[in-house]
Design an enzyme around this catalytic site. Structure first.
Site, PDB file in Angstrom:
ATOM      1  CB  VAL A 152      -0.653   3.918   4.463  1.00 16.23           C
ATOM      2  CG1 VAL A 152      -1.535   2.966   3.479  1.00 16.23           C
ATOM      3  CG2 VAL A 152      -0.817   3.812   5.681  1.00 16.23           C
ATOM      4  CB  ALA A 197       0.622   2.284  -8.279  1.00  9.82           C
ATOM      5  CG  LEU A 243       4.082   1.176   0.776  1.00 10.46           C
ATOM      6  CD1 LEU A 243       5.645   1.498   0.728  1.00 10.46           C
ATOM      7  CD2 LEU A 243       2.882   0.518   2.096  1.00 10.46           C
ATOM      8  CG  HIS A 244      -2.638   3.346  -2.377  1.00 11.85           C
ATOM      9  ND1 HIS A 244      -2.268   1.414  -2.853  1.00 11.85           N
ATOM     10  CD2 HIS A 244      -3.169   4.058  -2.873  1.00 11.85           C
ATOM     11  CE1 HIS A 244      -3.360   1.202  -3.203  1.00 11.85           C
ATOM     12  NE2 HIS A 244      -3.660   3.637  -3.628  1.00 11.85           N
ATOM     13  CB  VAL A 245       1.203   7.128  -4.597  1.00 15.32           C
ATOM     14  CG1 VAL A 245       1.645   7.494  -5.831  1.00 15.32           C
ATOM     15  CG2 VAL A 245      -0.378   7.433  -4.464  1.00 15.32           C
TER      16      VAL A 245
END
Ligand code: HEM
Ligand code: SF4
Lengths: 234, 332
Positions: free
Chosen positions: A185, A193, A188-190
């Site tokens: 996760v 962004a 995915l987040h980085v």
């Protein structure tokens, strides 16, 4: 069309969010305290991933060197976990309302192909967060809860005497599965962004450009613009 | 230092050597080493050794416990009397072996039987502690069957506690390292049997090659059977590949009556999943996510804000007309 003042769009704007005219327009997205807290969360998550992975597999045991050896890695990891838990849950209580699921989230998810293909013109107008960001928010929440509970149960130095060995076996398995998931996760987040250009400055400077907000969170921008007109701006 | 190498011990009753001898096994004899993928294959196979504990001959004198403390130079805390014979009340990082007492009423004879079992590391052929341990070389297994903890490499995580099917390892709160019975590897290396076996006044504890110990057990079991213990038998549980500490039990059909000796011990499926599937699948998934996003980041097309987006935002903030909100469903 009519003389009636249009209702202010509901875009999940939060305290501290505001637009400033200019070229480009700038939009305040995160206050300094929120950013500081976010970086504490991010740093502890990275340190936890590194120290945890060192114990996860022998091929990464060398990562214990970053923490001053195996004994220190074992000792520091749970404490960093406590920092992560506290900082994340301060963040949680600030953001959870803006992350509640809405009808448009389902439409957005059905059009995930357009999301990945950067066809914003085909997507519904969104408030402060899209369904992807909400997914990251809630999965981080759930996984951090699993990690803190299971992590405390396997915290040999202070807490293991409170649970039986069979329970601790479940805890250590749950902890390592949750760790794998939270690392995915996190990636995915980085990645999201970085892929969505113009996003990172929300966490460095605290602001985004008006164009970014228009493109990705138009309902949120419309709300901020409308509030600026009707009431005290900030 | 002496060039002469000690013999491999075949008994615990031999006298100690009168001059220093070189150890007869060491690092070169490892078959398993925790968290170590590529261990060089040992060049020779030592004769497997075993300790045999004949529960029916034990008188509960705890000479073995004392000998263990003495030899290993541990310092168990002075205990309190909690109304039971166990002293201390559990294994500790300072007490590697413990006599466990059970008062059991045999339903067939209505006799009260006092069952005394010497608890401690079983030296499994397939050791769960070693499987669970994340620290390279903190747990090792020699070709003679001895499973040993190397405290210098231990990080104190307590994974071995979760891996062990017998609840044996204990983590010291003083130095945060794991401790358990070593099968007196340091004595065996110089031709001596374990201290407990040496001290046992009734020879309830004997030591030798695993083969000899099984033969010795056969004789003991035949004797017990001839004296009415029809279910006497050897405890050498196959679920962990057999053990290098074995029991002769007079009620081998019910190991559980001996202070919860496990009926069919094996490494917990939870531990197998944790140290197996989770690692392979987990590393693959995390690796895929990391590599996939880097590759996509390099070769994929980023989502960039267009000039038009900035212009629209400026118009919106200035109160000039902008495209109206589309219907929520936006035709795609
Ligand atoms: C939230 C609070 C957390 C606590 C209290 C905690 C505690 C623990 C403890 C006690 C251990 C055993 C090793 C040791 O004693 O240091 C451990 C292992 C581990 N932790 Fe955490 N942890 C937490 C969060 C995390 C997070 C966020 C991650 C991932 C980013 C993580 C990843 C791992 C991994 C991969 C292991 C090794 C598991 C294995 O060996 O299979 N932990 N944790
Ligand atoms: S506590 Fe046990 S599992 Fe952890 S490093 Fe030490 S011997 Fe290995």
């Amino acid at each position: 069309m009519s003389a009636v003042v249009p209702p202010i769009p509901q875009g999940n704007a939060q305290k501290g969010d505001a637009v400033h005219p200019g070229s480009p327009v700038t939009v305040n997205r995160y206050t300094p305290m929120k950013r500081l807290n976010h970086w504490i969360t991010a740093a502890s998550l990275i340190l936890l991933a590194l120290s945890g992975l060192a114990l996860f597999t022998p091929s990464l045991f060398f990562l214990t060197g970053l923490f001053g050896g195996g004994q220190n890695t074992r000792a520091f990891h749970p404490w960093i976990g406590v920092v992560l838990f506290l900082s994340f849950f301060i963040f949680f209580f600030q953001l959870w309302k803006a992350n509640l699921p809405e009808r448009t989230d389902w439409i957005w998810l059905r059009k995930i192909k357009d999301v990945v293909g950067s066809h914003e013109e085909n997507l519904p107008e969104l408030g402060k967060y899209n369904a992807g960001q909400k997914f990251i928010f809630w999965s981080m929440t759930a996984l951090i809860l699993v990690l803190i509970v299971s992590g405390v149960m396997i915290w040999e130095q202070y807490f293991t005497q409170y649970t039986s060995i069979p329970v601790r076996r479940i805890a250590v398995l749950a902890h390592s599965i949750a760790a794998v998931l939270i690392i995915c996760v996190f990636i995915l987040h980085v990645y999201a962004a970085i892929w969505t250009r113009g996003t990172l400055r929300a966490m460095t400077r605290g602001t985004v450009t008006g164009g970014w907000a228009w493109r990705h969170h138009r309902k949120w921008l419309r709300e901020l613009a409308a509030r600026r007109k009707v009431g005290p701006a900030e | 230092m002496s060039g002469t190498m000690a013999e491999q011990p075949r008994t615990a009753v031999s006298n100690p050597p009168v001059r220093a001898l070189a150890a007869n096994f060491g690092e070169q004899d490892l078959v398993r080493r925790s968290a170590t993928g590529s261990l060089p294959a040992p060049q020779r196979q030592l004769t497997p050794v075993a300790k045999l504990i004949d529960v029916s001959k034990c008188i509960g004198c705890k000479a073995c416990q004392s000998a263990c403390i003495e030899w290993n130079d541990t310092d168990p805390a002075v205990g309190v009397n909690a109304g039971v014979y166990e002293n201390p009340h559990d294994l500790t990082d300072q007490m590697y072996t413990l006599m466990r007492f059970t008062e059991w009423v045999n339903p067939e004879t209505s006799n009260l039987e006092w069952l005394i079992r010497k608890d401690g590391c079983m030296h499994c052929a397939d050791p769960g502690c070693l499987k669970a341990c994340p620290a390279p070389g903190a747990i090792v297994q020699y070709t003679n069957g001895i499973v040993d903890f190397i405290q210098a490499n231990c990080i104190g995580c307590g994974y071995c506690v979760k891996g062990c099917p017998f609840n044996i390892p204990r983590i010291s709160q003083a130095d945060h390292r794991a401790y358990k019975c070593t099968l007196c590897s340091d004595r065996v290396a110089v031709g001596q049997g374990p201290a407990c076996a040496k001290a046992c006044p009734t020879q309830a504890i004997v030591f030798g090659t695993k083969e000899d110990m099984k033969k010795h057990a056969d004789g003991r079991i035949a004797d017990l059977k001839s004296r009415g213990f029809a279910n006497a038998g050897l405890y050498d549980p196959p679920g962990v590949g057999g053990t290098h500490v074995m029991y002769v039990l007079h009620h081998a059909d019910k190991p559980g009556i001996y202070s919860d000796l496990p009926e069919n011990p094996r490494i917990s499926p939870l531990v197998e999943t944790w140290k197996g599937m989770t690692k392979y699948v987990g590393l693959a998934v995390m690796g895929f996510a990391a590599v996939g996003s880097i590759v996509h980041g390099i070769f994929g097309r980023a989502n960039r804000v267009a000039r038009e987006d900035e212009e629209n935002a400026e118009k919106l903030v200035d109160g000039r007309p902008v495209p109206p909100p589309a219907s929520e469903e936006r035709a795609g």
